[in-house]
Design a protein around this motif. Structure first.
Motif, PDB file in Angstrom:
ATOM      1  N   PHE A  11      11.753   3.922  11.847  1.00  0.00           N
ATOM      2  CA  PHE A  11      10.491   3.355  12.345  1.00  0.00           C
ATOM      3  C   PHE A  11       9.861   4.312  13.370  1.00  0.00           C
ATOM      4  N   SER A  12       9.622   5.518  12.932  1.00  0.00           N
ATOM      5  CA  SER A  12       9.162   6.553  13.864  1.00  0.00           C
ATOM      6  C   SER A  12       7.811   7.120  13.454  1.00  0.00           C
ATOM      7  N   ALA A  13       7.144   6.435  12.508  1.00  0.00           N
ATOM      8  CA  ALA A  13       5.896   6.987  11.976  1.00  0.00           C
ATOM      9  C   ALA A  13       4.684   6.363  12.663  1.00  0.00           C
ATOM     10  N   HIS A  14       4.731   6.241  13.970  1.00  0.00           N
ATOM     11  CA  HIS A  14       3.573   5.663  14.646  1.00  0.00           C
ATOM     12  C   HIS A  14       2.533   6.720  14.960  1.00  0.00           C
ATOM     13  N   TYR A  15       1.324   6.489  14.480  1.00  0.00           N
ATOM     14  CA  TYR A  15       0.190   7.368  14.760  1.00  0.00           C
ATOM     15  C   TYR A  15      -0.897   6.537  15.441  1.00  0.00           C
ATOM     16  N   SER A  16      -1.646   7.141  16.322  1.00  0.00           N
ATOM     17  CA  SER A  16      -2.806   6.466  16.895  1.00  0.00           C
ATOM     18  C   SER A  16      -4.037   7.348  16.763  1.00  0.00           C
ATOM     19  N   ALA A  65      17.446   8.224   7.821  1.00  0.00           N
ATOM     20  CA  ALA A  65      17.423   6.758   7.870  1.00  0.00           C
ATOM     21  C   ALA A  65      16.341   6.229   6.927  1.00  0.00           C
ATOM     22  N   GLY A  66      15.217   6.953   6.865  1.00  0.00           N
ATOM     23  CA  GLY A  66      14.127   6.553   5.967  1.00  0.00           C
ATOM     24  C   GLY A  66      14.550   6.580   4.511  1.00  0.00           C
ATOM     25  N   LEU A  67      15.408   7.524   4.177  1.00  0.00           N
ATOM     26  CA  LEU A  67      15.932   7.639   2.806  1.00  0.00           C
ATOM     27  C   LEU A  67      16.848   6.451   2.503  1.00  0.00           C
ATOM     28  N   ALA A  68      17.623   6.030   3.494  1.00  0.00           N
ATOM     29  CA  ALA A  68      18.581   4.936   3.278  1.00  0.00           C
ATOM     30  C   ALA A  68      17.884   3.579   3.200  1.00  0.00           C
ATOM     31  N   ARG A  69      16.742   3.431   3.856  1.00  0.00           N
ATOM     32  CA  ARG A  69      16.051   2.144   3.805  1.00  0.00           C
ATOM     33  C   ARG A  69      15.129   2.130   2.586  1.00  0.00           C
ATOM     34  N   THR A  70      15.644   1.593   1.477  1.00  0.00           N
ATOM     35  CA  THR A  70      14.908   1.611   0.210  1.00  0.00           C
ATOM     36  C   THR A  70      14.050   0.354   0.091  1.00  0.00           C
ATOM     37  N   GLU A  71      13.116   0.216   0.995  1.00  0.00           N
ATOM     38  CA  GLU A  71      12.166  -0.903   1.015  1.00  0.00           C
ATOM     39  C   GLU A  71      11.030  -0.500   1.947  1.00  0.00           C
ATOM     40  N   THR A  72       9.998  -1.352   2.011  1.00  0.00           N
ATOM     41  CA  THR A  72       8.926  -1.168   2.977  1.00  0.00           C
ATOM     42  C   THR A  72       9.057  -2.275   4.007  1.00  0.00           C
ATOM     43  N   ARG A  73       9.311  -1.898   5.246  1.00  0.00           N
ATOM     44  CA  ARG A  73       9.506  -2.887   6.311  1.00  0.00           C
ATOM     45  C   ARG A  73       9.008  -2.283   7.617  1.00  0.00           C
ATOM     46  N   GLY A  74       8.325  -3.122   8.424  1.00  0.00           N
ATOM     47  CA  GLY A  74       7.794  -2.598   9.672  1.00  0.00           C
ATOM     48  C   GLY A  74       6.880  -1.418   9.387  1.00  0.00           C
ATOM     49  N   MET A  75       6.979  -0.368  10.185  1.00  0.00           N
ATOM     50  CA  MET A  75       6.108   0.786   9.958  1.00  0.00           C
ATOM     51  C   MET A  75       6.723   1.793   8.983  1.00  0.00           C
ATOM     52  N   HIS A  76       7.887   1.457   8.420  1.00  0.00           N
ATOM     53  CA  HIS A  76       8.506   2.332   7.414  1.00  0.00           C
ATOM     54  C   HIS A  76       7.941   1.965   6.046  1.00  0.00           C
ATOM     55  N   LYS A  77       7.149   2.884   5.490  1.00  0.00           N
ATOM     56  CA  LYS A  77       6.433   2.600   4.249  1.00  0.00           C
ATOM     57  C   LYS A  77       6.971   3.497   3.145  1.00  0.00           C
ATOM     58  N   ARG A  78       7.564   2.883   2.108  1.00  0.00           N
ATOM     59  CA  ARG A  78       8.064   3.664   0.967  1.00  0.00           C
ATOM     60  C   ARG A  78       7.171   3.395  -0.235  1.00  0.00           C
ATOM     61  N   LEU A  79       6.527   4.436  -0.761  1.00  0.00           N
ATOM     62  CA  LEU A  79       5.667   4.267  -1.930  1.00  0.00           C
ATOM     63  C   LEU A  79       6.496   3.852  -3.147  1.00  0.00           C
ATOM     64  N   ASP A  80       7.764   4.299  -3.190  1.00  0.00           N
ATOM     65  CA  ASP A  80       8.614   3.966  -4.340  1.00  0.00           C
ATOM     66  C   ASP A  80       9.315   2.614  -4.172  1.00  0.00           C
ATOM     67  N   PHE A  81       9.231   2.024  -2.996  1.00  0.00           N
ATOM     68  CA  PHE A  81       9.763   0.667  -2.759  1.00  0.00           C
ATOM     69  C   PHE A  81       8.751  -0.099  -1.901  1.00  0.00           C
ATOM     70  N   PRO A  82       7.644  -0.538  -2.518  1.00  0.00           N
ATOM     71  CA  PRO A  82       6.527  -1.058  -1.713  1.00  0.00           C
ATOM     72  C   PRO A  82       6.731  -2.453  -1.124  1.00  0.00           C
ATOM     73  N   GLN A  83       7.813  -3.135  -1.470  1.00  0.00           N
ATOM     74  CA  GLN A  83       8.015  -4.506  -0.977  1.00  0.00           C
ATOM     75  C   GLN A  83       9.134  -4.566   0.062  1.00  0.00           C
ATOM     76  N   ILE A  84       9.086  -5.627   0.847  1.00  0.00           N
ATOM     77  CA  ILE A  84      10.187  -5.901   1.766  1.00  0.00           C
ATOM     78  C   ILE A  84      11.333  -6.480   0.940  1.00  0.00           C
ATOM     79  N   ASP A  85      12.561  -6.080   1.238  1.00  0.00           N
ATOM     80  CA  ASP A  85      13.728  -6.545   0.485  1.00  0.00           C
ATOM     81  C   ASP A  85      14.562  -7.433   1.418  1.00  0.00           C
TER      82      ASP A  85
END
Lengths: 548, 112
Positions: free
Chosen positions: A220-225, A489-509
């Motif tokens: 969860f480190s992809a915060h941009y402003s 860690a982003g590779l291990a989280r195979t879902e989209t949750r919080g600010m971690h957005k995976r195009l190949d896993f677009p849903q929360i699991d």
């Protein structure tokens, strides 16, 4: 033999606090009030260091009324992927309520009245930090400014017993032997120049990992402003008044959702072409504009200095990476007392993972300041108690320096690596939106491979002919290390949750409602850590408020 | 980025050297400090806020260089402007700014 082995300043304290922002200041005060002798060492100057001093946000303090506190707790609960814990929120809000008003008292101000909405606003960041510094000095706390900590010291059993570093203005090394050590030296924004973030280079995460500490929430480190394109002023709150335009002056819709800016929608537009902004929504009244100016002077400094009227004229925007400073990752908190997995080592503020009250999403000053004040106070008290329990045993400990990469050569090499090229290489992997915001297995693996190359390079001899070069080499190592943990860690989280957005896993699991501990230096590892709290349903009153 | 350190205004107190979070200035014995590492400036404006002589000017451009001369900064009233807006200027108190915020909020409502 490194520059750090030369003779310099030698100090002994019950508690060493590394860092110079609000969490560090509060930790030092809390430890001193518990009777501990305290030394604070900061890379910059306690008073201006870190994101909060540069911000002009005055955070809210809420009285213990569920109707007022629930909206804050639930506002970002779903956005954060249900990883926040309400028991932590309650505790942190209580500490903030008890402690934050002391700042007014210490500053010589009358304690403010709670406003019409039930909350009162704290003083601005720069003023708060000015007051906190004064309090530290009054309490006899020794502050080492311009003195980055470069490595931790560990005893025979692996417990942390202080740290050492360099004064970057006198080049004199310092060593502090301490019963307990608190890392409160900020997160990492990869030298993006996002407002006040360039002191945050992941130093704490690397030092912790070298003594066996774990990280958490690094995905969860992809915060941009957003910021005016030419500037450093990342202030997101006022973009709720923004209209967005393309280069031909046509309005772009859909970049604000639910009254807030949408980072990914803005990023998508920016990948297509330039985006311009004007603050022309609900800002017609002169009094409204005056209020906005008074509340966030630095937002307007960016315009006043270049002669733009942000209510009347358009300006081009960019998104700057704020990493874990406004994201949530950091050193994993392993107990109720802000202790880590390493004995004698505590973490607070952005250096620690903020998932406990923010889950996988944060942003604003409110939740982050609550964490800084709360975790600083918790860690300060616990560290003082730990040091007291060590008693005389502390003096007998034989301590060794634990710092490795970026300080000395880890593998023999004839050539010397230069921090500037390493920093450039890391930025190329973490800044682009299509690598960091829009992630997939492919982008993550590509970036990890490049970061691996950088990691190999920095095993060689760092440039350390001057103190300044040694400090930069060590910072570069922190930047590479934190980028690797984030993407691994982003590779291990195979879902989209919080600010971690995976195009190949677009849903929360639902099966991945856990934290991800991550760590390791040469060989990275990750493992799930359960959330010790069931999902808390939104209370009835909040539903009613939403309906109204 | 830090652009101007006015030698005519500077009182050689070295406060900027002490407070800069990214160590941009060097103290010079018997002289005004020097902008030694301009590229490290993170454009946070805090040196301006702390300068008691309003001798510093940080342009809002974080990467690009912009040339300024002192006359222009004086004419546009930009020396010390940020310090003033924080309520840190001569004869000011940050509490006055807060009172103003509270009064305006009662008048037009709370933005957040």
């Amino acid at each position: 033999m490194s520059r750090l082995d030369e003779s310099g300043l030698e100090l002994v304290a019950d508690v060493l606090v590394v860092g110079g922002g609000p969490a560090a200041a509060w930790a030092a005060i809390a430890a001193a009030e518990r009777g501990a002798s305290v030394v604070v060492a900061d890379k910059g100057y306690l008073g201006t260091s870190g994101a909060y001093a540069a911000s002009t946000s005055g955070h809210k303090v809420l009285p213990p009324v569920a109707l007022l506190r629930d909206p804050l707790k639930f506002e970002r609960y779903a956005l954060g992927g249900f990883l926040a814990q309400h028991k932590w929120w309650d505790r942190l809000l209580e500490i903030t309520y008890e402690r934050a008003p002391r700042i007014w008292e210490w500053g010589g101000y009358e304690i403010p009245k709670y406003g019409r909405d039930g909350a009162y606003r704290g003083l601005q960041g720069s003023e708060t930090m000015r007051i906190l510094r004064k309090v530290l000095l009054q309490k006899g706390i020794q502050i080492l400014d311009q003195s980055p900590a470069l490595e931790l010291l560990v005893d025979e059993e692996g417990a942390v017993g202080g740290a050492r570093g360099l004064n970057r203005q006198t080049n004199v090394p310092w060593t502090v032997r301490a019963g307990a050590t608190i890392l409160a030296n900020g997160g990492v924004a990869w030298l993006s120049k996002a407002l006040g973030c360039n002191t945050n280079t992941g130093d704490g995460a690397l030092m912790a990992a070298e003594v066996g500490g774990e990280l958490s929430g690094m995905e969860f480190s992809a915060h941009y402003s957003p910021a005016p394109k030419y500037s450093s002023v990342t202030k997101s709150a006022y973009y709720r008044y923004a209209s967005y335009y393309d280069k031909d002056g046509n309005k772009i819709e859909g970049l604000n959702r639910n009254g807030h800016r949408s980072t990914s929608a803005i990023a998508k537009e920016l990948l297509k072409g330039p985006v311009f902004v004007k603050l022309d929504k609900d800002t017609e009244l002169p009094e409204q504009r005056e209020l906005l100016r008074a509340m966030q002077p630095n937002f307007f400094a960016a315009f006043d200095k270049v002669g733009i009227d942000p209510f009347q004229q358009q300006w081009e925007i960019n998104l700057l990476l704020e990493g874990t400073v406004r994201g949530t990752g950091g050193i994993r908190i392993a107990d109720e007392e802000c202790g880590t997995t390493v004995k004698g080592l505590y973490a607070a503020g952005d250096a620690a993972s903020r998932e406990l009250n923010c889950g996988g999403f944060t942003g604003g000053a409110g939740p982050n300041m609550t964490w800084a004040i709360g975790s600083g106070n918790i860690a300060g008290r616990a560290a003082a108690d730990f040091a007291r329990n060590l008693g005389g045993g502390q003096a007998k400990r034989v301590l060794q320096a634990a710092g490795r990469v970026g300080l000395t050569a880890q593998i023999p090499s004839e050539s010397v690596w230069d921090a500037a090229s390493i920093v450039k290489g890391v930025k190329e992997e973490v800044f682009p939106f299509d690598k960091n915001i829009f992630r997939s297995e492919k982008t993550l693996l590509d970036s990890l491979a490049k970061l691996e190359e950088l990691w190999k390079t920095i095993q060689g001899t760092p440039l350390s002919d001057t103190a300044q070069h040694l400090i930069r080499s060590r910072e570069a190592a922190g930047l590479v290390a934190t980028a690797r943990w984030s993407y691994f860690a982003g590779l291990a989280r195979t879902e989209t949750r919080g600010m971690h957005k995976r195009l190949d896993f677009p849903q929360i699991d639902p099966n991945q409602r856990h934290y991800l501990a991550v760590g390791g230096l040469d060989r990275l590892w990750t493992r799930p850590v359960p959330v010790e709290e069931e999902v808390v349903p939104v209370p009835e009153e909040k539903r009613k408020l939403q309906l109204a | 980025m830090i652009e101007v350190l006015s030698l005519s205004r500077c009182i050689q107190c070295d406060k900027c050297v002490k407070v800069c979070p990214t160590n941009v200035f060097d103290a010079m014995p018997g002289e005004s400090p020097k902008i030694a590492r301009r590229e490290d400036c993170q454009t946070c404006f805090l040196c301006e806020a702390y300068c008691p002589a309003d001798a510093l000017f940080v342009d809002a451009h974080a990467e690009a260089r912009v040339q300024w001369n002192e006359e222009e900064l004086v004419a546009k009233d930009l020396f010390g402007a940020y310090r003033k807006n924080l309520g840190w200027g001569k004869g000011q108190s940050p509490i006055d700014n807060l009172k103003k915020i509270h009064a305006l909020r009662e008048l037009v409502g709370s933005p957040f």
